[in-house]
Design a protein around this motif. Structure first.
Motif, mmCIF file in Angstrom:
data_model
loop_
_atom_site.group_PDB
_atom_site.id
_atom_site.type_symbol
_atom_site.label_atom_id
_atom_site.label_comp_id
_atom_site.label_asym_id
_atom_site.label_seq_id
_atom_site.Cartn_x
_atom_site.Cartn_y
_atom_site.Cartn_z
ATOM 1 N N UNK A 340 -11.960 10.239 -13.811
ATOM 2 C CA UNK A 340 -11.751 11.068 -12.619
ATOM 3 C C UNK A 340 -11.223 10.266 -11.429
ATOM 4 N N UNK A 341 -11.380 8.932 -11.438
ATOM 5 C CA UNK A 341 -10.932 8.116 -10.308
ATOM 6 C C UNK A 341 -9.404 8.132 -10.249
ATOM 7 N N UNK A 342 -8.876 8.457 -9.078
ATOM 8 C CA UNK A 342 -7.420 8.479 -8.900
ATOM 9 C C UNK A 342 -6.897 7.237 -8.192
ATOM 10 N N UNK A 343 -7.680 6.686 -7.284
ATOM 11 C CA UNK A 343 -7.185 5.569 -6.470
ATOM 12 C C UNK A 343 -8.345 4.685 -6.055
ATOM 13 N N UNK A 344 -8.013 3.569 -5.400
ATOM 14 C CA UNK A 344 -9.013 2.556 -5.046
ATOM 15 C C UNK A 344 -8.703 1.980 -3.672
ATOM 16 N N UNK A 398 -1.120 16.097 -2.329
ATOM 17 C CA UNK A 398 -1.761 14.844 -1.933
ATOM 18 C C UNK A 398 -2.247 14.060 -3.146
ATOM 19 N N UNK A 399 -2.696 14.743 -4.194
ATOM 20 C CA UNK A 399 -3.076 14.016 -5.401
ATOM 21 C C UNK A 399 -1.853 13.360 -6.040
ATOM 22 N N UNK A 400 -0.730 14.074 -6.091
ATOM 23 C CA UNK A 400 0.508 13.490 -6.608
ATOM 24 C C UNK A 400 0.905 12.260 -5.796
ATOM 25 N N UNK A 401 0.848 12.386 -4.479
ATOM 26 C CA UNK A 401 1.282 11.293 -3.608
ATOM 27 C C UNK A 401 0.359 10.085 -3.717
ATOM 28 N N UNK A 402 -0.943 10.329 -3.774
ATOM 29 C CA UNK A 402 -1.898 9.228 -3.873
ATOM 30 C C UNK A 402 -1.677 8.447 -5.169
ATOM 31 N N UNK A 403 -1.419 9.160 -6.240
ATOM 32 C CA UNK A 403 -1.148 8.477 -7.518
ATOM 33 C C UNK A 403 0.099 7.604 -7.400
ATOM 34 N N UNK A 404 1.134 8.142 -6.802
ATOM 35 C CA UNK A 404 2.402 7.415 -6.691
ATOM 36 C C UNK A 404 2.332 6.264 -5.679
ATOM 37 N N UNK A 405 1.409 6.359 -4.716
ATOM 38 C CA UNK A 405 1.290 5.320 -3.689
ATOM 39 C C UNK A 405 0.197 4.306 -4.010
ATOM 40 N N UNK A 406 -0.342 4.359 -5.226
ATOM 41 C CA UNK A 406 -1.364 3.394 -5.651
ATOM 42 C C UNK A 406 -0.734 2.379 -6.596
ATOM 43 N N UNK A 407 -1.074 1.114 -6.394
ATOM 44 C CA UNK A 407 -0.450 0.034 -7.168
ATOM 45 C C UNK A 407 -1.517 -0.784 -7.899
ATOM 46 N N UNK A 430 -8.409 3.906 -11.270
ATOM 47 C CA UNK A 430 -7.403 4.960 -11.267
ATOM 48 C C UNK A 430 -6.017 4.340 -11.390
ATOM 49 N N UNK A 431 -5.138 4.678 -10.454
ATOM 50 C CA UNK A 431 -3.771 4.156 -10.502
ATOM 51 C C UNK A 431 -3.588 2.906 -9.645
ATOM 52 N N UNK A 432 -4.681 2.430 -9.034
ATOM 53 C CA UNK A 432 -4.593 1.164 -8.325
ATOM 54 C C UNK A 432 -4.964 1.249 -6.861
ATOM 55 N N UNK A 433 -4.544 0.231 -6.118
ATOM 56 C CA UNK A 433 -4.880 0.074 -4.702
ATOM 57 C C UNK A 433 -3.960 0.959 -3.857
ATOM 58 N N UNK A 434 -4.553 1.767 -3.004
ATOM 59 C CA UNK A 434 -3.777 2.715 -2.195
ATOM 60 C C UNK A 434 -3.029 1.978 -1.085
ATOM 61 N N UNK A 435 -1.750 2.323 -0.923
ATOM 62 C CA UNK A 435 -0.848 1.683 0.041
ATOM 63 C C UNK A 435 -0.488 2.709 1.111
ATOM 64 N N UNK A 436 -1.007 2.527 2.328
ATOM 65 C CA UNK A 436 -0.805 3.513 3.391
ATOM 66 C C UNK A 436 0.651 3.618 3.813
ATOM 67 N N UNK A 437 1.347 2.486 3.897
ATOM 68 C CA UNK A 437 2.752 2.520 4.294
ATOM 69 C C UNK A 437 3.592 3.312 3.319
ATOM 70 N N UNK A 438 3.370 3.078 2.026
ATOM 71 C CA UNK A 438 4.102 3.822 0.999
ATOM 72 C C UNK A 438 3.698 5.289 1.001
#
Length: 524
Positions: A340-344, A398-407, A430-438
């Motif tokens: 269930x985790x999407x981002x970190x 926002x779920x789509x964007x968070x996934x795409x902005x996580x590295x 999840x998909x990694x570390x969330x990047x606010x700028x991206x």
């Protein structure tokens, strides 16, 4: 008895005017003259060049194309002086072909931009957002693009919020606040000897503490409005949860929650009938139909081998679950893993060093906030930045964007795998570390998702004996039909009913047609 008019003195008091003496003006800044002149002449460009040379000046061309203003310059004269150059001004005054001239002076102009680095005294301690580590959460890049959470309303569902804290009061929103433990509008926490009701105040400061006010540090979305819901400091019922999750859903954009069932490795629990309905109504009707955004901490039961899929709040499709990582990329001892985790986001630098800076009870500051409780509000603040960049985003956008902005970045886990669309994913991050700028950059350009489609497939038509292992395969081609066509898979919900003698030994895995395996239940 009728009231009598007051004495005439009242009239004089009413007319009394006090004029404060104006402060004496400060010394004027000295004017700095340059060895350049703006000259208007009655001749064309070629003649203007000859005129300049005749007076020992250099013509650098027209100031404005098509207009008879020219830039004359003298190379020998001092480049800067505190007085006009008497000789050259006299020569230009006597020249009949010069209609007007002005020796140029330096004008003081400042860029009307706000420094993206806050001046708060503890900002240097906010290592996760001040470029002290690489990568950090890239908050400064989002701020440099002008996004600080302005116009976004966020509330923290917890044990209250110290609304008069000097680092929160400027952003405090009473319409985003309520006390469901005492049934009144005031979410002020109950003070006790051990300060156990500090949690909500700490979470609120991470997301939306004010900036540049010489107090503590800065919140991720330091211009967002923040409220608090006091609902954890008393008997917690399905009704209290539903009331909290649905509070003013047309006014509040983001609900941040850092709580859930016991993280003891044994509990399997989730929202009741009313809270389940509150999630659904929030997603379908909140924010004018765009959907309320529910940010959820994944849980701190790592030491108990807990799995956040057994937490019905964290694994709801309507929540955005956030995991934790240490600054060095290691998994914290308390961190749970689940599909269930999407981002970190970060939670501490190491297990023994500095943690997260935020507001604390009694108008204080702290740099000792940690756990997934600290990670979720950071993500909530970053979501606020994205909503300022694009207020039309739905909860699914926002779920789509968070996934795409996580590295994946430097995040360490043994289970990183590449899924069917080429993205690396881990049960721990999840998909990694969330990047606010991206995130804000992608939010600006996001065109939206298609309407949600649902497709239900029955995998088992008759009860089966599990034995030591049971594998069930099902055909999902029905979901590619004309009426139930699933273009992009967002969520999978598996419903099953089983009897098992020792549930701690139970493992449930879901494998996609392209081979991605999601662990739905692990040994606990």
């Amino acid at each position: 008895m009728a009231a009598r008019p007051g004495p005439a003195l009242g009239l004089f008091l009413g007319l009394l005017v006090v004029v404060a003496a104006a402060a004496p003006p400060g010394p004027a800044e000295p004017r700095v003259y340059l060895s350049s002149w703006a000259v208007r002449v009655a001749v064309g460009p070629r003649e203007a060049g000859g005129l300049a040379r005749r007076h020992g000046l250099l013509c650098l061309g027209q100031v404005m194309e098509g207009e008879p203003y020219y830039h004359f310059k003298h190379r020998g004269t001092r480049q800067k002086a505190l007085s006009r150059h008497w000789g050259w001004n006299m020569r230009l005054t006597k020249e009949p072909k010069v209609l007007w001239f002005e020796q140029q002076t330096v004008k003081r102009r400042t860029k009307r931009s706000v420094s993206v680095v806050p001046t708060d005294p503890w900002f240097h301690k906010q290592w996760y957002m001040n470029n002290d580590i690489n990568p950090d959460l890239n908050i400064l890049t989002a701020w440099s693009k002008g996004y600080t959470g302005l116009g976004v309303v966020l509330t923290v569902l917890d044990d209250g919020i110290e609304k008069d804290h000097p680092d929160l009061s400027a952003n405090y929103d009473p319409l985003a606040s309520y006390d469901f433990n005492s049934n009144d509008p005031d979410p002020q926490p109950r003070y006790a000897a051990g300060d156990e009701n500090r949690h909500g105040t700490r979470c609120a400061g991470e997301a939306a503490a004010a900036a540049n006010n010489r107090i503590c540090g800065a919140g991720v979305a330091y211009n967002a409005k923040v409220g608090g819901v006091r609902m954890l400091d008393g008997p917690i019922t399905d009704m209290v949860e539903a009331q909290s999750l649905s509070l003013r859903s047309q006014h509040i954009h983001i609900y941040s929650a850092s709580w859930g069932p016991e993280d003891d490795g044994k509990t399997v629990d989730g929202p009741g009938v009313l809270a389940t309905e509150a999630f659904y109504r929030g997603a379908t009707k909140g924010r004018g139909g765009l959907g309320s955004v529910f940010i959820w901490a994944s849980g701190n039961g790592g030491i108990n081998y807990d799995n956040c899929n057994c937490d019905g709040y964290a694994n709801s499709i309507y929540t955005l679950s956030v995991g934790s990582v240490l600054a060095g990329g290691q998994r914290p001892w308390y961190s749970e893993g689940c599909s269930a985790i999407l981002t970190t986001t970060y939670s501490s630098r190491t297990t023994s060093e500095v943690q997260i800076v935020t507001t604390d009870l009694h108008h204080r500051c702290t740099d000792k906030h940690t756990g997934t409780s600290a990670s979720a509000p950071l993500a909530a603040g970053m979501i606020a930045l994205a909503l300022e960049a694009n207020p039309a985003l739905t909860w699914r956008d926002l779920q789509h964007l968070v996934i795409r902005a996580s590295k994946p970045a430097h995040l360490q886990a043994e289970d990183w795998a590449v899924n069917g669309v080429g993205r690396k994913v881990s049960h721990h991050y999840g998909y990694g570390l969330l990047d606010a700028g991206l995130l804000v950059e992608m939010a600006k350009a996001w065109t939206g998702t298609r309407p949600q489609q649902r497709c239900s497939v029955k995998a088992l038509h008759a009860p089966r004996n599990i034995g030591s292992k049971l594998t069930v395969s099902t055909d999902i081609s029905f979901c590619l039909g004309r009426t139930k066509h699933i273009h992009s898979l967002e969520h999978v919900q598996v419903q099953l009913s089983l009897s098992y003698s020792r549930r701690g030994d139970l493992v449930i895995a879901l494998t996609s047609p392209m081979g991605t395996t999601s662990m739905l239940v692990t040994m606990r």
